[in-house]
Structures are given as structure tokens and as C-alpha cells.
Motif scaffolding. Structure first.
Motif, mmCIF file in Angstrom:
data_model
loop_
_atom_site.group_PDB
_atom_site.id
_atom_site.type_symbol
_atom_site.label_atom_id
_atom_site.label_comp_id
_atom_site.label_asym_id
_atom_site.label_seq_id
_atom_site.Cartn_x
_atom_site.Cartn_y
_atom_site.Cartn_z
ATOM 1 N N TYR A 37 1.108 -1.377 -0.076
ATOM 2 C CA TYR A 37 0.258 -0.058 -0.205
ATOM 3 C C TYR A 37 1.043 1.027 -0.168
ATOM 4 O O TYR A 37 2.045 0.896 0.107
ATOM 5 N N TYR A 38 0.024 2.182 -0.563
ATOM 6 C CA TYR A 38 0.829 3.305 -0.622
ATOM 7 C C TYR A 38 1.095 4.138 1.492
ATOM 8 O O TYR A 38 -0.308 4.123 1.787
ATOM 9 N N LEU A 39 1.677 4.506 1.164
ATOM 10 C CA LEU A 39 1.593 5.233 3.107
ATOM 11 C C LEU A 39 2.304 6.792 3.214
ATOM 12 O O LEU A 39 3.045 6.774 2.420
ATOM 13 N N PRO A 40 1.290 7.889 3.016
ATOM 14 C CA PRO A 40 1.968 8.787 2.926
ATOM 15 C C PRO A 40 3.170 9.287 3.823
ATOM 16 O O PRO A 40 3.866 8.681 5.218
ATOM 17 N N ASN A 41 3.774 10.514 3.475
ATOM 18 C CA ASN A 41 5.082 10.713 4.248
ATOM 19 C C ASN A 41 5.208 11.722 5.497
ATOM 20 O O ASN A 41 5.942 10.864 6.624
ATOM 21 N N ASN A 42 3.790 11.496 5.744
ATOM 22 C CA ASN A 42 3.578 12.227 7.036
ATOM 23 C C ASN A 42 3.443 11.187 7.914
ATOM 24 O O ASN A 42 2.778 11.832 9.993
ATOM 25 N N ILE A 43 3.252 10.089 8.059
ATOM 26 C CA ILE A 43 2.737 9.117 8.713
ATOM 27 C C ILE A 43 4.273 7.973 8.649
ATOM 28 O O ILE A 43 4.270 7.519 8.137
ATOM 29 N N ASN A 44 4.367 7.467 10.299
ATOM 30 C CA ASN A 44 5.069 7.064 10.194
ATOM 31 C C ASN A 44 4.739 5.292 11.470
ATOM 32 O O ASN A 44 3.743 5.303 11.448
ATOM 33 N N ILE A 45 5.582 3.889 10.362
ATOM 34 C CA ILE A 45 4.769 2.657 11.269
ATOM 35 C C ILE A 45 5.741 2.614 12.413
ATOM 36 O O ILE A 45 6.784 2.357 12.552
ATOM 37 N N LYS A 46 4.931 2.424 13.079
ATOM 38 C CA LYS A 46 5.129 2.443 15.025
ATOM 39 C C LYS A 46 5.643 0.563 15.157
ATOM 40 O O LYS A 46 6.096 0.489 15.912
ATOM 41 N N ARG A 47 4.303 -0.578 14.246
ATOM 42 C CA ARG A 47 4.423 -1.774 14.830
ATOM 43 C C ARG A 47 3.882 -2.768 13.376
ATOM 44 O O ARG A 47 3.010 -2.188 13.139
ATOM 45 N N VAL A 48 3.986 -3.685 13.697
ATOM 46 C CA VAL A 48 4.249 -4.719 12.774
ATOM 47 C C VAL A 48 3.242 -5.978 13.083
ATOM 48 O O VAL A 48 4.434 -6.646 14.130
ATOM 49 N N ASN A 49 2.365 -6.595 13.175
ATOM 50 C CA ASN A 49 2.076 -7.689 12.843
ATOM 51 C C ASN A 49 1.224 -8.310 12.526
ATOM 52 O O ASN A 49 0.338 -8.464 12.007
ATOM 53 N N ASP A 50 2.029 -9.127 11.695
ATOM 54 C CA ASP A 50 1.639 -10.177 10.209
ATOM 55 C C ASP A 50 1.059 -9.024 9.598
ATOM 56 O O ASP A 50 1.175 -7.973 9.157
ATOM 57 N N PHE A 51 -0.762 -9.504 9.351
ATOM 58 C CA PHE A 51 -1.739 -8.553 8.267
ATOM 59 C C PHE A 51 -1.617 -7.608 9.119
ATOM 60 O O PHE A 51 -1.714 -6.072 7.929
ATOM 61 N N ASN A 52 -1.024 -6.494 10.553
ATOM 62 C CA ASN A 52 -2.155 -5.967 10.843
ATOM 63 C C ASN A 52 -0.628 -4.601 11.296
ATOM 64 O O ASN A 52 0.239 -4.794 11.506
ATOM 65 N N GLN A 53 -0.930 -3.223 11.323
ATOM 66 C CA GLN A 53 0.384 -2.036 11.112
ATOM 67 C C GLN A 53 -0.587 -1.608 12.279
ATOM 68 O O GLN A 53 -1.580 -1.407 11.841
ATOM 69 N N GLU A 54 0.228 -0.764 12.806
ATOM 70 C CA GLU A 54 0.252 0.575 13.235
ATOM 71 C C GLU A 54 0.582 1.776 12.997
ATOM 72 O O GLU A 54 2.367 1.647 13.612
ATOM 73 N N LEU A 55 0.295 2.551 13.324
ATOM 74 C CA LEU A 55 0.871 3.902 12.117
ATOM 75 C C LEU A 55 1.131 4.820 13.177
ATOM 76 O O LEU A 55 -0.205 5.035 13.726
#
Length: 224
Positions: free
Chosen positions: A55-73
Motif C-alpha cells: 500500500y501507499y503510506l503518506p510521508n507524514n505517517i510513520n510505522i510504529k509496529r507491525v504484526n503479520d497483516f496488521n500495522q500500527e501507524l
């Protein structure tokens, strides 16, 4: 309010870059119009890899945590929770969303053969936003001044998701990932409150014994 309007415009100009929609259609304060603009266009560009999808993640958003199919932004004080129901995608499951007239916003979404909904409910002094589209869902608890910008960001992410059926097929046989009927995880049903979040899902679905790294989609997915 000025900063919030600028953020909305940044999100929508990114949309222009990847879809070519008309700049005269863009509004910094009409959230429903912006939803229509973003979801009606196909976002072809991806910059973020996940398990079985990109997927496209806008530049103003960061990934905090990833768990399999799920992501915390995270962006500007707002935490977004992204959930992908790849099993429902694989089997082409389609559940009907019921509009809630008591909600601040409640609307069915249908664009380019993809369905979903947006529901926004007031929780104390903030707004709990749930947007489900294309077999994925983003949730966020946001202050009112950040509401329009957050909704635009969420729609941009969801509209850009591209799945890899071959990778997903390797997981469908494992019943741990049969999430579409699970009440905790069911993305087709709005929660209306912040009860049940990313941590709950992590605790329930963090026991996959295979090589999850090999399932992360790293090659560009080409859609028809």
C-alpha cells in the motif's frame, strides 16, 4: 485550523500526483467530497510492504509496529490501526453494512468494484473513525481539528492496497487466519468505541509458526 487544512491539501496533492484527478475538485474542508475523490481514483503507486499486500503510506505517517497483516501507524499525535482481512479477500466475502443514523458519520462506500463503509462516532471530546474498504480497515481516535486530515489519510491508504493472491493462498489453509467470522477481528462490523484494539488482535493472532518474513510482499504487485 490552517495547519489542518494544509495537511489535507498535502494528502490530496499526493493523490493528484498518482491519479491525475482534477485540482478544482479538491476541498480542504468537505470531508465527504474528499472521500469520493480519493476512493474513486486508483492509486497505482505503493511504497510499503506487508504480508500478502502492498500500500501507499503518506510521508507524514510513520510505522510504529507491525504484526503479520496488521500495522500500527502514527502521525501528528494520532495513532492509526490498519487491519487486513486477507481470508475474506481470498474468498470474496461481502457483508452488508447497516447505516447508523445516530453516528456523526455513517455511510456505505462503493468504488471501482470495491465496497466498505465509514463510521465516525464521538467519544468524549474526540472522534472514533472506522473506515473499511477493499478488505482492510483503518481505525483512529482523533481530535476534531485533525478529523478531515485523518480521514483523507485513511482513505488514501485503503484505496492503494494491492493484494498478492499467491502469498495469501499459502495462509488460507491455516485456520488461525480464518478471521472473517471472528467477532474480535470482524472488519465488516463497526465497533463504535475504542474497545478492542491492535493489542487485542496481537495477543490473539501472534502464534504463526511459519516464516512470516517470506510472506511479506516485496515485488511490485500489478493489478488489472
Amino acid at each position: 485550523m490552517i495547519n489542518s487544512a494544509k495537511k489535507v491539501l498535502i494528502v490530496l496533492f499526493v493523490l493528484l500526483l498518482f491519479t491525475g484527478c482534477n485540482v478544482t475538485d479538491i476541498s480542504s474542508n468537505d470531508v465527504m467530497k474528499n472521500i469520493d475523490i480519493i476512493l474513486s481514483n486508483k492509486i497505482k503507486y505503493s511504497n510499503t510492504n506487508a504480508v500478502g499486500y502492498q500500500y501507499y503510506l503518506p510521508n507524514n505517517i510513520n510505522i510504529k509496529r507491525v504484526n503479520d497483516f496488521n500495522q500500527e501507524l502514527y502521525s501528528n499525535g494520532v495513532t492509526y490501526y490498519l487491519y487486513s482481512d486477507v481470508v475474506s479477500y481470498y474468498y470474496n466475502v461481502d457483508n452488508e453494512y447497516k447505516i447508523d443514523k445516530k453516528s456523526y458519520i455513517s455511510k456505505k462506500l462503493s468504488y471501482n468494484g470495491k465496497n466498505g463503509y465509514i463510521e465516525v462516532n464521538k467519544v468524549k471530546n474526540n472522534y472514533f473513525v472506522e473506515i473499511m474498504f477493499n478488505y482492510a480497515k483503518v481505525e483512529a481516535l482523533v481530535p476534531k481539528y485533525e478529523l478531515n486530515n485523518s480521514i483523507s489519510n485513511m482513505c488514501l491508504i485503503l484505496s492503494s492496497i494491492k493484494y498478492n493472491k499467491e502469498v495469501i493462498k499459502t495462509l488460507v489453509g491455516n485456520k488461525k487466519y480464518d478471521l472473517s467470522d471472528n467477532e474480535t477481528y470482524n472488519i465488516f462490523k463497526s465497533k463504535k468505541t475504542t474497545d478492542g484494539n491492535f493489542i487485542d488482535y496481537v495477543n490473539e493472532f501472534d502464534n504463526y509458526e511459519g516464516d512470516i518474513e517470506s510472506l511479506i510482499e516485496k515485488d511490485e504487485i500489478i493489478e488489472d
